[in-house]
Design an enzyme around this catalytic site. Structure first.
Site, PDB file in Angstrom:
ATOM      1  N   ASN A 242       0.838  -1.200   0.000  1.00 49.53           N
ATOM      2  CA  ASN A 242       0.000   0.000   0.000  1.00 49.53           C
ATOM      3  C   ASN A 242       0.870   1.247   0.000  1.00 49.53           C
ATOM      4  OD1 ASN A 242      -0.279  -1.284   2.926  1.00 49.53           O
ATOM      5  ND2 ASN A 242      -0.755   0.865   3.297  1.00 49.53           N
ATOM      6  N   ASP A 243       0.646   2.225   0.839  1.00 53.51           N
ATOM      7  CA  ASP A 243       1.203   3.575   0.693  1.00 53.51           C
ATOM      8  C   ASP A 243       2.664   3.618   0.244  1.00 53.51           C
ATOM      9  OD1 ASP A 243      -1.177   3.775   2.050  1.00 53.51           O
ATOM     10  OD2 ASP A 243      -0.356   4.834   3.774  1.00 53.51           O
TER      11      ASP A 243
ATOM     12  N   GLN B  26       4.554   0.417   2.018  1.00 44.71           N
ATOM     13  CA  GLN B  26       3.943  -0.457   2.997  1.00 44.71           C
ATOM     14  C   GLN B  26       3.776  -1.848   2.380  1.00 44.71           C
ATOM     15  OE1 GLN B  26       2.327   0.979   6.450  1.00 44.71           O
ATOM     16  NE2 GLN B  26       4.394   1.510   5.797  1.00 44.71           N
TER      17      GLN B  26
ATOM     18  N   SER C  16       3.616   4.545   7.557  1.00 40.86           N
ATOM     19  CA  SER C  16       4.122   5.407   6.488  1.00 40.86           C
ATOM     20  C   SER C  16       5.019   6.536   6.978  1.00 40.86           C
ATOM     21  CB  SER C  16       2.950   6.001   5.711  1.00 40.86           C
ATOM     22  OG  SER C  16       2.260   4.996   5.020  1.00 40.86           O
TER      23      SER C  16
ATOM     24  N   ARG D  53       0.198  10.099  12.734  1.00 37.58           N
ATOM     25  CA  ARG D  53       1.051   9.276  11.876  1.00 37.58           C
ATOM     26  C   ARG D  53       1.414   9.991  10.581  1.00 37.58           C
ATOM     27  NH1 ARG D  53      -4.097   7.079  12.082  1.00 37.58           N
ATOM     28  NH2 ARG D  53      -5.227   6.818  10.106  1.00 37.58           N
ATOM     29  N   ASP D  54       2.287   9.322   9.804  1.00 35.59           N
ATOM     30  CA  ASP D  54       2.654   9.672   8.438  1.00 35.59           C
ATOM     31  C   ASP D  54       3.461  10.968   8.339  1.00 35.59           C
ATOM     32  OD1 ASP D  54       0.939   7.497   7.987  1.00 35.59           O
ATOM     33  OD2 ASP D  54      -0.760   8.786   7.544  1.00 35.59           O
TER      34      ASP D  54
ATOM     35  N   GLU E  21      -5.157  11.335   6.748  1.00 39.09           N
ATOM     36  CA  GLU E  21      -3.942  10.535   6.563  1.00 39.09           C
ATOM     37  C   GLU E  21      -2.964  11.110   5.529  1.00 39.09           C
ATOM     38  OE1 GLU E  21      -5.112   6.051   7.713  1.00 39.09           O
ATOM     39  OE2 GLU E  21      -5.557   6.556   5.626  1.00 39.09           O
TER      40      GLU E  21
END
Length: 524
Positions: free
Chosen positions: A102-103, A119, A160, A230-231, A278
């Protein structure tokens, strides 16, 4: 089950339809690692090669496997028979050899090499067990997959983040001659058993060998603030004279932090980004055709704000929020740092399911981002990078022609992936059939649509302009000057490769149609 690790890969037989179980790896009674895996004692769909090289020499008692399951084998190399030959493998988009992705994370260009971290679940085609995978490319099209870059640990699984080259050695982790490449990431505490009871925190890893090996810094750079914060996305602000971090908080709230040394961070602002959550991206763009620049803050769905950043680190929007992406298969886009030609290039997770394979999901076509002004509004615009033309195999150009209401014209397409450029004037409703999908252009309501995804078409006196990149797992549609975009997931039907244009309501003029078949990035 007891296993002594003697080789690089643990070969885990995964059954895609089985119940997911949590498997615990204990050494001398101490929990060292845990994974969520779909296991069955008497059947499996694929052998997944999971990197255990860091554990060579250790003996594990493995709990949680189904009763009666045979011991797992080990290998020093993967058996890659059939990889890149799968029927649903995207041929012009990056996807992992095995497992879920993913990301995109840590997007950075080092020398002449683009690095893509992402990810990754290495032991199944579903989300979970978040590691950072790693791939590199010289041209943004052809990718080479490398070993896992970050592994889950006692701080959590590896969520992430972003990358930055510490050219001035402000962290002291490298030297001026060999600057450290910094990787900022979220440790998702509580997601794995090893980190049970711990919160989400922001962490740092660094590399002294051009991104090949990542070394985890010995303490967090930012503790838990709120919810599942996050991120982290890192950039440099000339206005502030220091580094800036954009961080997701919760709901549609994001925060900015500043730092002089990339290690100690102080909050400067909190921003509400409508219709967003996100994976922030935060960068400065010059307005095309104007002598001014603005900062752009985007969320994972590509909703964005255009604004100014003060020397104190306050972000002030100059207009309301706008939406760029309108599809169901583009998420968590991140732009590259350290690109030296002035371009702002991003890549996103093509999050649509790719059914029946031992891998799942892909990345979108890398896109160049520009900032343009239309009718006193600033728009973030997307277009496939020029490097896509490196994949052109054959290009067909149709002659301009008129199509009367109720009539149609059909053209053949070749190959599994194509880059299609289309311009049509007139008509109220236009239909296009291709690869089993129906595209609709509604000039009365000013939208384009495919597979239930509707996006503004932004028609002008030159008509409607669309650019469509197709592949096995769906398509990407860019409208007008790139003001709207949609990544759309579907299974392409190669029994129907005709490209048919239908003048459903009103006469139309086909001004331009170019269809370029794309080479297979894994084979040609």
């Amino acid at each position: 089950m007891k296993i002594s690790i003697t080789k690089k890969y643990l070969m885990i037989p995964v059954c895609h339809g089985a119940e997911q179980v949590r498997v615990y790896f204990r050494s001398k009674g101490e929990l060292v690692f845990d994974l969520d895996i779909r296991l069955s004692a008497d059947q499996y769909d694929a052998i997944y090669y999971v990197d255990f090289e860091r554990f060579i020499g250790q003996t594990f008692d493995i709990d949680g496997v189904p009763e009666g399951m045979a011991d797992w084998d080990q290998a020093d190399e993967r058996d890659e028979t059939g990889i890149y030959d799968e029927p649903m493998r995207p041929i012009a988009h990056f996807s992992a050899k095995q497992g879920w992705i993913n990301d995109p994370n840590g997007c950075i260009k080092l020398g002449d090499t683009y690095h893509l971290y992402y990810q990754h679940n290495p032991c199944g085609r579903w989300w979970g067990n978040m590691h950072w995978g790693h791939a590199t490319s010289k041209d943004l099209m052809h990718w080479e997959e490398h070993d896992i870059a970050l592994f889950p640990d006692e701080t959590g699984t590896m969520y992430s983040g972003s990358a930055w080259l510490d050219k001035d050695n402000v962290t002291g982790l490298g030297t001026k001659e060999n600057p450290a490449v910094l990787f900022f990431y979220t440790a998702a505490g509580g997601v794995n058993t090893l980190s049970e009871g711990k919160p989400y925190i922001q962490c740092l890893a660094y590399s002294l060998d051009q991104g090949k090996t990542l070394i985890k810094y010995d303490k967090p750079i930012l503790g838990h603030v709120v919810a599942a914060n996050r991120d982290p996305l890192i950039n440099y602000s000339e206005e502030m004279g220091c580094y800036v971090m954009a961080l997701y908080y919760l709901d549609n709230e994001f925060a900015l932090y500043k730092s002089d040394n990339l290690l100690d961070w102080e909050k400067t602002d909190q921003i509400t980004l409508p219709d967003a959550a996100e994976c922030p991206d935060f960068y400065k763009l010059k307005v095309e055709g104007e002598d001014k620049s603005f900062w752009v803050l985007t969320g994972a769905h590509d909703a964005y704000l255009v604004g100014e950043l003060s020397k104190e680190g306050k972000f002030t929007p100059v207009q309301g929020g706008i939406k760029l992406h309108f599809g169901n298969s583009s998420y968590a886009a991140q732009s590259y740092s350290e690109i030296d030609d002035g371009r702002r290039i991003k890549i996103a997770w093509a999050n649509g399911d790719i059914p029946g394979q031992n891998f799942n999901c892909a990345m979108t076509t890398p896109t160049e981002m520009t900032l343009k002004k239309f009718n006193d509004q600033y728009y973030l615009c997307a277009a496939p990078v020029k490097e896509l033309e490196l994949l052109y195999k054959d290009t067909f150009k149709a002659e301009p022609q008129s199509i009367k209401e109720g009539q149609s014209v059909t053209f053949k397409t070749e190959g599994k992936a194509n880059d299609i450029k289309l311009q049509i004037k007139g008509g109220r409703k236009i239909k296009i059939h291709h690869l089993g999908q129906e595209y609709e252009i509604d000039n009365y309501n000013c939208y384009a649509a495919v597979a239930g995804c509707f996006m503004p078409a932004y028609p002008s006196e030159d008509g409607v302009k669309l650019r469509i990149v197709t592949d096995t797992h769906g398509c990407e549609v860019y409208c007008a000057e790139g003001q709207s975009f949609a990544g759309v997931n579907f299974v392409s039907n190669y029994d129907n490769t005709d490209f048919t244009i239908i003048a459903e309501e009103g006469d139309i003029e086909l001004c331009k149609l170019e269809i370029s078949s794309l080479k297979n990035i894994w084979k040609e």
